[in-house]
Enzyme design. Sequence first.
Site, PDB file in Angstrom:
ATOM      1  N   ASP A 196     -12.936   3.718  -3.623  1.00 39.57           N
ATOM      2  CA  ASP A 196     -12.368   2.702  -4.346  1.00 39.57           C
ATOM      3  C   ASP A 196     -12.826   1.662  -3.446  1.00 39.57           C
ATOM      4  O   ASP A 196     -13.572   1.143  -2.815  1.00 39.57           O
ATOM      5  CB  ASP A 196     -10.813   2.358  -4.776  1.00 39.57           C
ATOM      6  CG  ASP A 196     -10.585   2.052  -3.385  1.00 39.57           C
ATOM      7  OD1 ASP A 196     -10.348   2.656  -1.986  1.00 39.57           O
ATOM      8  OD2 ASP A 196      -8.815   0.625  -3.463  1.00 39.57           O
ATOM      9  N   GLU A 245      -7.384   2.879  -1.450  1.00 42.08           N
ATOM     10  CA  GLU A 245      -7.249   1.411  -0.005  1.00 42.08           C
ATOM     11  C   GLU A 245      -7.462   0.740  -0.607  1.00 42.08           C
ATOM     12  O   GLU A 245      -6.402  -0.340  -0.049  1.00 42.08           O
ATOM     13  CB  GLU A 245      -8.821   2.208   1.193  1.00 42.08           C
ATOM     14  CG  GLU A 245      -8.074   2.020   2.951  1.00 42.08           C
ATOM     15  CD  GLU A 245      -8.483   0.924   2.417  1.00 42.08           C
ATOM     16  OE1 GLU A 245      -8.543   0.133   3.623  1.00 42.08           O
ATOM     17  OE2 GLU A 245      -9.136  -0.169   1.974  1.00 42.08           O
TER      18      GLU A 245
END
Length: 479
Positions: free
Chosen positions: A98, A165
Amino acid sequence: MSDKIVAHIEANQKKYVDRLAEAVGIPSVSGDASYRHHVFEMADWLANEFTKVGAQVTKRPLGKQEIQGETIDLPPALLGQIGNDPAKKTILVYGHFDVQPALKSDGWDSEPFKLVHDEATGRLYGRGSTDDKGPILGWLHVLEAHKELGLDLPVNLKFVFEGMEESGSEGLEELVVSEKNGFLAGVDAVCISDNYWLGTTKPCITHGLRGCAYFYLTVSGPARDLHSGVFGGVVHEPMTDLISIMSRLVTPEGKILIPGINEQVAPLTDAEREVYNVMDFSLEDINSATGSKTTISDDKVSMLMSRMRYPSLSLHGIEGAFAEPGAKTVIPAKVTGKFSIRMVPDMDGQKVIDAVKAYVEDEFKKLGSRNTIEFKHDSPGLPWVADPNVSAQAYQHWNYEAAFRATEKVYGVRPDLTREGGSIPITLTFADTLNCNVLLLPMGRSDDGAHSTNEKIDLSNYIKGTQLLGTYLYEVASA
Ligand code: BES
Ligand code: ZN
């Protein structure tokens, strides 16, 4: 690592750049619900790429999440494995697919989700290029090189890649804990490539991260936004209350004003001071990274300690404040102030939360306002330090020794041993749950602009960084 693999990686640069362009082209922003399908798309893309190079990959659902008033699916984590030879060590690598949000209008010189290769400078611009798609692809390309050359990996490799994350790694800790004796059984050490060199020329190996506790303060009162001509001076204004509280959290010199926070910080030892002294870092490095001369101190050691071993409190934004251009004479009815505290050893997540809550509520009472304040926080990501007492340039563990030797082979210099100010929430979970050594082996540089506009990775870091990850696996095998 054999010269053959090194040469193979050199020879395939163009393919690696094209693949980074594909990865950057998927806008896998975890923090915005409207982008969530792209995080899923990114998981599929990566699972497919790693499967093609011989890994067994499973997608593991992580449940649901509340975001922007909706309940949506968390993106899956990818668990992968290649090799299962009892005679070899097993290394777990971690990365995240991400990225932070990015809009061209934030000030990018190019489209953030379209990789731009500036041939003159060798820079590859795009969101996620350095944080953390470049490093994940580094691992992919090490596997691919082995497959294409018909070589076995020197270690058994497992990987955990996540898509949350940048949004606090929701759901991942439970998975790691539940797979301790399952998928993660037999892991000998962990390697994470998700940070950056301290400067722009000298590589480093990193053995510590700060944690992060994120807070939301919502002040509300009036049932709707009000005209300041009619109600100004008549009602308690939520924004005035909020700014008053937010101004009491930290001084402009960075001193945290909340009682009970600084008291938790592990005391500084003389030996530790020397560690910062020898790090290759200068005022110019930090000025070039910020594009300004705005440091609180110009002293190298105090700058490094502020970043690596002391907590900090940053104010991030105010939702509901009138932030658009123009002179609207409004009194916003409800505003949410956001701030976070970077945590260091020996700070305790719950103690930090309790201290912040008590202070904020106390200070709000002192205002005598008829508005109300609501206090919320995310679950805190904890700090991690592999060993706070290591000497400046040595760390006697085979995992670190392998990383040092690999860096020396690829870059021809002895790397600095550093701690970092950023956070990777799952790191401490790996260390504690799997009970093994963890290290950070960065690919990018300090001026890559992670989270910022014009994020980039230099082609040389991307290619040499790939060689570094591969060489590290060989050094682990011979350790
Ligand atoms: N790659 C960074 C972590 C990092 C930042 C390492 C700076 C070294 C220096 C990571 O992707 C990140 O930004 N993490 C977030 C975590 C937070 C949401 C809990 C961070 O540090 O803000
Ligand atoms: Zn990252």
